[in-house]
Design a protein around this motif. Structure first.
Motif, PDB file in Angstrom:
ATOM      1  N   PRO A 119       0.804  -1.100  -0.273  1.00 17.55           N
ATOM      2  CA  PRO A 119       0.137  -0.103  -0.158  1.00 17.55           C
ATOM      3  C   PRO A 119       0.868   1.510  -0.038  1.00 17.55           C
ATOM      4  O   PRO A 119       0.322   2.539  -0.037  1.00 17.55           O
ATOM      5  CB  PRO A 119      -0.920  -0.088   1.308  1.00 17.55           C
ATOM      6  CG  PRO A 119      -0.889  -1.507   1.436  1.00 17.55           C
ATOM      7  CD  PRO A 119       0.551  -2.133   1.143  1.00 17.55           C
ATOM      8  N   GLN A 120       2.083   1.093   0.263  1.00 11.31           N
ATOM      9  CA  GLN A 120       2.920   2.308   0.341  1.00 11.31           C
ATOM     10  C   GLN A 120       3.141   2.846  -1.160  1.00 11.31           C
ATOM     11  O   GLN A 120       3.719   3.771  -1.277  1.00 11.31           O
ATOM     12  CB  GLN A 120       4.164   1.911   0.973  1.00 11.31           C
ATOM     13  CG  GLN A 120       4.050   1.900   2.525  1.00 11.31           C
ATOM     14  CD  GLN A 120       5.340   1.172   3.213  1.00 11.31           C
ATOM     15  OE1 GLN A 120       6.351   1.599   2.913  1.00 11.31           O
ATOM     16  NE2 GLN A 120       4.984   0.420   3.966  1.00 11.31           N
ATOM     17  N   PHE A 121       2.924   1.992  -2.107  1.00 19.68           N
ATOM     18  CA  PHE A 121       2.897   2.627  -3.640  1.00 19.68           C
ATOM     19  C   PHE A 121       1.968   3.508  -3.557  1.00 19.68           C
ATOM     20  O   PHE A 121       2.238   4.698  -4.312  1.00 19.68           O
ATOM     21  CB  PHE A 121       2.317   1.517  -4.417  1.00 19.68           C
ATOM     22  CG  PHE A 121       3.477   0.439  -4.755  1.00 19.68           C
ATOM     23  CD1 PHE A 121       4.726   0.430  -4.133  1.00 19.68           C
ATOM     24  CD2 PHE A 121       2.935  -0.470  -5.798  1.00 19.68           C
ATOM     25  CE1 PHE A 121       5.481  -0.565  -4.581  1.00 19.68           C
ATOM     26  CE2 PHE A 121       4.050  -1.356  -6.264  1.00 19.68           C
ATOM     27  CZ  PHE A 121       5.466  -1.504  -5.451  1.00 19.68           C
ATOM     28  N   SER A 139       9.768   7.036  -1.352  1.00 18.44           N
ATOM     29  CA  SER A 139      10.380   6.735  -2.792  1.00 18.44           C
ATOM     30  C   SER A 139      10.417   5.166  -2.830  1.00 18.44           C
ATOM     31  O   SER A 139      10.088   4.750  -1.656  1.00 18.44           O
ATOM     32  CB  SER A 139      11.893   7.301  -3.118  1.00 18.44           C
ATOM     33  OG  SER A 139      12.377   6.852  -3.891  1.00 18.44           O
ATOM     34  N   LEU A 140      10.539   4.530  -4.036  1.00 16.12           N
ATOM     35  CA  LEU A 140      10.440   3.171  -3.995  1.00 16.12           C
ATOM     36  C   LEU A 140      11.666   2.741  -3.079  1.00 16.12           C
ATOM     37  O   LEU A 140      11.708   1.775  -2.192  1.00 16.12           O
ATOM     38  CB  LEU A 140      11.015   2.623  -5.310  1.00 16.12           C
ATOM     39  CG  LEU A 140       9.499   2.515  -6.150  1.00 16.12           C
ATOM     40  CD1 LEU A 140       9.461   2.269  -7.363  1.00 16.12           C
ATOM     41  CD2 LEU A 140       8.417   1.976  -5.382  1.00 16.12           C
ATOM     42  N   GLY A 163      11.961   5.253   1.899  1.00 17.90           N
ATOM     43  CA  GLY A 163      11.819   4.281   0.897  1.00 17.90           C
ATOM     44  C   GLY A 163      10.866   3.138   1.519  1.00 17.90           C
ATOM     45  O   GLY A 163      10.935   2.718   2.519  1.00 17.90           O
ATOM     46  N   ILE A 164      10.357   2.330   0.390  1.00 17.95           N
ATOM     47  CA  ILE A 164       9.611   0.997   0.855  1.00 17.95           C
ATOM     48  C   ILE A 164      10.783   0.095   0.889  1.00 17.95           C
ATOM     49  O   ILE A 164      10.644  -0.812   2.100  1.00 17.95           O
ATOM     50  CB  ILE A 164       8.657   0.688  -0.123  1.00 17.95           C
ATOM     51  CG1 ILE A 164       7.588   1.549  -0.646  1.00 17.95           C
ATOM     52  CG2 ILE A 164       8.241  -0.885  -0.228  1.00 17.95           C
ATOM     53  CD1 ILE A 164       6.883   1.300  -1.695  1.00 17.95           C
ATOM     54  N   THR A 165      11.755   0.028   0.348  1.00 17.76           N
ATOM     55  CA  THR A 165      13.147  -0.780   0.692  1.00 17.76           C
ATOM     56  C   THR A 165      14.060   0.158   0.663  1.00 17.76           C
ATOM     57  O   THR A 165      14.258   1.326   0.230  1.00 17.76           O
ATOM     58  CB  THR A 165      13.266  -1.868  -0.535  1.00 17.76           C
ATOM     59  OG1 THR A 165      14.194  -2.683  -0.116  1.00 17.76           O
ATOM     60  CG2 THR A 165      13.453  -1.294  -1.650  1.00 17.76           C
ATOM     61  N   GLY A 166      15.522  -0.352   1.200  1.00 18.88           N
ATOM     62  CA  GLY A 166      16.492   0.401   1.270  1.00 18.88           C
ATOM     63  C   GLY A 166      17.669  -0.333   1.368  1.00 18.88           C
ATOM     64  O   GLY A 166      17.805  -1.535   1.788  1.00 18.88           O
ATOM     65  N   TRP A 167      18.996   0.350   1.598  1.00 16.83           N
ATOM     66  CA  TRP A 167      20.447  -0.327   1.814  1.00 16.83           C
ATOM     67  C   TRP A 167      20.263  -0.996   3.233  1.00 16.83           C
ATOM     68  O   TRP A 167      20.629  -2.142   3.378  1.00 16.83           O
ATOM     69  CB  TRP A 167      21.395   0.775   1.623  1.00 16.83           C
ATOM     70  CG  TRP A 167      22.757   0.367   1.758  1.00 16.83           C
ATOM     71  CD1 TRP A 167      23.626   0.660   2.484  1.00 16.83           C
ATOM     72  CD2 TRP A 167      23.478  -0.609   1.020  1.00 16.83           C
ATOM     73  NE1 TRP A 167      24.844  -0.012   2.629  1.00 16.83           N
ATOM     74  CE2 TRP A 167      24.904  -0.871   1.359  1.00 16.83           C
ATOM     75  CE3 TRP A 167      23.076  -1.401  -0.298  1.00 16.83           C
ATOM     76  CZ2 TRP A 167      25.719  -1.764   0.652  1.00 16.83           C
ATOM     77  CZ3 TRP A 167      23.905  -2.040  -0.898  1.00 16.83           C
ATOM     78  CH2 TRP A 167      25.298  -2.252  -0.428  1.00 16.83           C
TER      79      TRP A 167
END
Length: 413
Positions: free
Chosen positions: A316-318, A327-328, A358-362
């Motif tokens: 849902p964070q889209f 951001s993605l 972001g939804i994902t990250g480093w």
């Protein structure tokens, strides 16, 4: 070493992956009758191959990258993109030649990896003063680190010398030695620079004024990334919306309560916004106050365990991305209560808000979720590495690592 140079990879590689399929399909002298189909096909192979080689070389600059694992994803992604461009532009091309070019590119990358693997291990010498010795504890298979006993290389060839250039223990003898290495074209690195490249973390206890500048992300890339985020979400909606619908049904049937979990988080510029997630915990899971998720957290529902492991709860964070709040790819957003707590405990914590969350990250793909202040301190160091190396290439690497995370469930709590 010559086998690994970029000119060799491009020139000789293109002769293999583009010329051989064309000769096999169209015969000798095909270049005397280059119609649109042949031009489009050869161009697609050439562009895809160059993109693959440049991307792989860029990925290798970041720590923990085993390029063998990224051969198939990078080659496949480049050729699929080329096919998509040809398809939507309604340009003709030869499927046979393009597919042969794809297979030869895969073969070229695999052969190049195994032929060049003996040259890829970097040999570094450590000057044993100050904090330089900490690198010995972080030695990896991608590098060979040796500690010097005196200011002399003793005839051994090194790719670089590492020293704590700010240490008061650096004697005139060692300083003279480092100057001689530079004169002989042997690179001399400060320990912090090498430590970041090995660990993928930026130490933040003390930052000099020039380091603050290096942590300022590129505005041009920020704009480009925003455009890519927006269209990437729109293009994937035909796939993600049905998945969201099925996930919502599963959440509703599994436990009482709303499908979505809506919560205030801190975003870019230290501003508060509402984040959307599929509910993975039981109702009123934070009635006693906010707290970080733990391994085997009893608040997580049965469906919640699955969607957290596969990251389906983040879909849902889209909509946050569409709204420009996220951001993605970027540092994961935290609750205001945690932000205020970590600001008191961790130096420069607030600086992570210089980019969109972001939804994902480093930090997520390298470390996983943080469960306490100590984990968060390391997580922030990963976030600072991302900000300092803010680029398309690092984002591509994070995308590949995220896909791996989805299939393995790494870091889920």
């Amino acid at each position: 070493m010559a086998l690994l140079t970029l000119p060799f990879q491009i020139v000789v590689g293109l002769a293999v992956v583009a010329l051989l399929p064309a000769l096999e399909r169209w015969g000798w002298g095909f270049w005397f009758s280059l119609n649109s189909v042949r031009i489009n096909t050869i161009t697609a192979i050439v562009v895809s191959f160059v993109v693959v080689i440049v991307t792989q070389r860029r990925l290798l600059r970041h720590p923990g990258v085993q390029i063998l694992a990224y051969v198939v994803p990078t080659v496949t992604s480049a050729f699929l993109f080329a096919i998509a461009v040809l398809f939507f532009s309604r340009e003709g091309y030869s499927r046979q030649v393009l597919f042969s070019g794809y297979l030869l590119t895969l073969g070229w990358c695999f052969v190049g990896y195994f032929v060049g693997i003996r040259y890829r291990r970097i040999k570094l010498a450590i000057v044993p003063v100050g904090n330089a010795g900490v690198l010995l504890d972080n030695n990896t298979s991608a590098s060979e680190i040796r500690e010097l006993t005196k200011p002399d290389l003793q005839g051994v060839r090194y790719d670089g010398i590492v020293a704590d250039l700010r240490s008061n223990e650096l004697t005139p003898e060692w300083e003279r030695f480092l100057a001689e290495c530079t004169l002989n074209h042997i690179p001399v690195y400060h320990v912090k620079q090498i430590s970041e490249s090995v660990t993928g973390r930026v130490q933040i206890e003390h930052l000099a004024e020039n380091e603050i500048g290096s942590l300022l992300p590129s505005m041009a890339y920020s704009i480009f990334k925003r455009i890519c985020d927006f269209f990437a979400v729109l293009l994937t909606f035909p796939i993600t919306l049905p998945i969201m619908a099925l996930t919502a049904i599963a959440v509703k049937l599994d436990s009482p309560g709303p499908v979505l979990f809506i919560q205030n988080r801190v975003g870019q510029g230290n501003k508060t916004y509402k984040i959307y997630k599929f509910r993975s915990m039981c109702l009123d899971s934070e009635k006693d106050g906010a707290r970080l998720a733990q391994s085997e957290d009893i608040r997580v529902t049965k469906v919640g365990k699955f969607i957290r492991k596969t990251r389906l709860d983040e879909l849902p964070q889209f909509f946050n991305v569409i709204k420009g709040e996220m951001s993605l790819i970027g540092p994961r957003p935290e609750q205001r209560a945690f932000v205020e707590k970590f600001e008191d405990e961790i130096p420069f914590y607030i600086y992570r808000h210089v980019v969109k969350p972001g939804i994902t990250g480093w930090a997520q793909v390298v470390q996983g979720y943080a469960s306490d202040a100590d984990d968060t301190r390391i997580k922030i160091q990963h976030d600072f590495y991302y900000i300092k190396n803010f680029s398309l290439w690092l984002d591509i690497l994070i995308v590949f690592k995220t896909l791996k995370t989805i299939f393995t469930g790494f870091g889920a709590k």
